[in-house]
Design a protein around this motif. Sequence first.
Motif, PDB file in Angstrom:
ATOM      1  N   GLU A   1       0.829  -1.197   0.000  1.00  0.00           N
ATOM      2  CA  GLU A   1       0.000   0.000   0.000  1.00  0.00           C
ATOM      3  C   GLU A   1       0.866   1.251   0.000  1.00  0.00           C
ATOM      4  O   GLU A   1       1.995   1.245   0.478  1.00  0.00           O
ATOM      5  CB  GLU A   1      -0.882   0.012   1.251  1.00  0.00           C
ATOM      6  N   SER A   2       0.265   2.326  -0.479  1.00  0.00           N
ATOM      7  CA  SER A   2       0.916   3.633  -0.413  1.00  0.00           C
ATOM      8  C   SER A   2      -0.144   4.718  -0.481  1.00  0.00           C
ATOM      9  O   SER A   2      -1.290   4.442  -0.864  1.00  0.00           O
ATOM     10  CB  SER A   2       1.919   3.805  -1.559  1.00  0.00           C
TER      11      SER A   2
ATOM     12  N   LEU B   1      -5.229   6.498  -2.098  1.00  0.00           N
ATOM     13  CA  LEU B   1      -4.508   5.309  -1.656  1.00  0.00           C
ATOM     14  C   LEU B   1      -4.334   4.350  -2.826  1.00  0.00           C
ATOM     15  O   LEU B   1      -5.227   4.227  -3.671  1.00  0.00           O
ATOM     16  CB  LEU B   1      -5.267   4.603  -0.530  1.00  0.00           C
ATOM     17  N   SER B   2      -3.202   3.680  -2.837  1.00  0.00           N
ATOM     18  CA  SER B   2      -2.919   2.690  -3.870  1.00  0.00           C
ATOM     19  C   SER B   2      -2.485   1.380  -3.218  1.00  0.00           C
ATOM     20  O   SER B   2      -1.885   1.385  -2.137  1.00  0.00           O
ATOM     21  CB  SER B   2      -1.805   3.180  -4.798  1.00  0.00           C
ATOM     22  N   CYS B   3      -2.785   0.302  -3.890  1.00  0.00           N
ATOM     23  CA  CYS B   3      -2.396  -1.022  -3.398  1.00  0.00           C
ATOM     24  C   CYS B   3      -2.156  -1.916  -4.604  1.00  0.00           C
ATOM     25  O   CYS B   3      -2.992  -1.974  -5.505  1.00  0.00           O
ATOM     26  CB  CYS B   3      -3.492  -1.595  -2.510  1.00  0.00           C
TER      27      CYS B   3
ATOM     28  N   TRP C   1     -10.889  -1.955   0.424  1.00  0.00           N
ATOM     29  CA  TRP C   1     -10.261  -1.190   1.484  1.00  0.00           C
ATOM     30  C   TRP C   1     -11.099  -1.283   2.748  1.00  0.00           C
ATOM     31  O   TRP C   1     -12.332  -1.170   2.694  1.00  0.00           O
ATOM     32  CB  TRP C   1     -10.111   0.268   1.078  1.00  0.00           C
TER      33      TRP C   1
ATOM     34  N   TYR D   1      -7.323   1.179  -6.058  1.00  0.00           N
ATOM     35  CA  TYR D   1      -7.111   2.550  -5.636  1.00  0.00           C
ATOM     36  C   TYR D   1      -8.327   3.040  -4.849  1.00  0.00           C
ATOM     37  O   TYR D   1      -9.446   2.571  -5.065  1.00  0.00           O
ATOM     38  CB  TYR D   1      -6.888   3.454  -6.840  1.00  0.00           C
TER      39      TYR D   1
ATOM     40  N   TYR E   1      -6.508  -0.529   5.352  1.00  0.00           N
ATOM     41  CA  TYR E   1      -5.922  -1.801   4.932  1.00  0.00           C
ATOM     42  C   TYR E   1      -6.476  -2.216   3.578  1.00  0.00           C
ATOM     43  O   TYR E   1      -7.690  -2.186   3.354  1.00  0.00           O
ATOM     44  CB  TYR E   1      -6.235  -2.893   5.943  1.00  0.00           C
ATOM     45  N   CYS E   2      -5.585  -2.623   2.718  1.00  0.00           N
ATOM     46  CA  CYS E   2      -5.968  -3.193   1.435  1.00  0.00           C
ATOM     47  C   CYS E   2      -6.304  -4.674   1.635  1.00  0.00           C
ATOM     48  O   CYS E   2      -5.668  -5.359   2.446  1.00  0.00           O
ATOM     49  CB  CYS E   2      -4.807  -3.028   0.458  1.00  0.00           C
TER      50      CYS E   2
ATOM     51  N   GLY F   1      -2.966  -6.049   3.294  1.00  0.00           N
ATOM     52  CA  GLY F   1      -1.784  -5.210   3.273  1.00  0.00           C
ATOM     53  C   GLY F   1      -1.346  -4.868   4.681  1.00  0.00           C
ATOM     54  O   GLY F   1      -1.995  -5.243   5.665  1.00  0.00           O
TER      55      GLY F   1
ATOM     56  N   THR G   1      -1.949   1.544   6.078  1.00  0.00           N
ATOM     57  CA  THR G   1      -1.387   2.886   5.888  1.00  0.00           C
ATOM     58  C   THR G   1      -2.229   3.880   6.682  1.00  0.00           C
ATOM     59  O   THR G   1      -3.459   3.833   6.652  1.00  0.00           O
ATOM     60  CB  THR G   1      -1.321   3.254   4.393  1.00  0.00           C
TER      61      THR G   1
END
Length: 119
Positions: free
Chosen positions: A6-7, A20-22, A35, A78, A93-94, A110, A113
């Motif tokens: 994740e980011s 957010l990206s995963c 998510w 995303y 959390y992804c 994930g 984040t």
Amino acid sequence: QVQLVESGGGLVQAGGSLRLSCAASRSIFIDTMGWYRQTSGKQRELVAVIASGGNTNYADSVKGRFTISRDNAKNAVYLQMNSLKPDDTAVYYCNARIRVVPGLINEYWGQGTQVTVSS
């Protein structure tokens, strides 16, 4: 095994936006990606999920503000978060659910984040 990376978390003022990206660590067909979020002392709760075909489901608290999308070619999901509120503050959390065989689903998470929305 599949790892989800994740980011995109961070600190933002109320009314602001974050994305957010995963991404999954390897190429694999993923049935559902989503998510979830969790705050201290509370259970993890659904934020949004998206199926491989594009069907989506959102928590009532984020409808109209958050948008989930995915790129199947990249095995990525995303979460565009707009009009953020302090109540959105949580660890996000992804999640990925992969159907191994009919009736058997493996679930992956994930590392989480942090999203912090200041008032």
